[in-house]
Design a protein around this motif. Structure first.
Motif: not given
Length: 66
Positions: A8-15, A24-27, A33-39
């Motif tokens: 379970r991860l809670v993904w955030f996209k920049s405001s 857009c990327l989500e973090v 770790a800090v994970r980054v993915r393509d939204s």
């Protein structure tokens, strides 16, 4: 570093990101770790950074020459 995604991860996209479907990327962060993915490709590949590496990246974003 183990790059397997935790259950379970809670993904955030920049405001600053709109809903127009642009680039857009989500973090998300977990304990190690800090994970980054393509939204747009949420089940696609991710990048995983140590928390220290991510903190250094964010700190240097506003500096000249970065």
């Amino acid at each position: 570093m183990n790059t397997a995604e935790p259950a379970r991860l809670v993904w955030f996209k920049s405001s600053y990101s709109g809903n127009e479907g642009g680039e857009c990327l989500e973090v998300a962060a977990d304990g190690t770790a800090v994970r980054v993915r393509d939204s747009k490709e949420q089940s696609g590949p991710q990048l995983a950074f140590t928390r220290g590496t991510w903190a250094g990246f964010v700190t240097n974003l506003g500096r000249d020459g970065f």
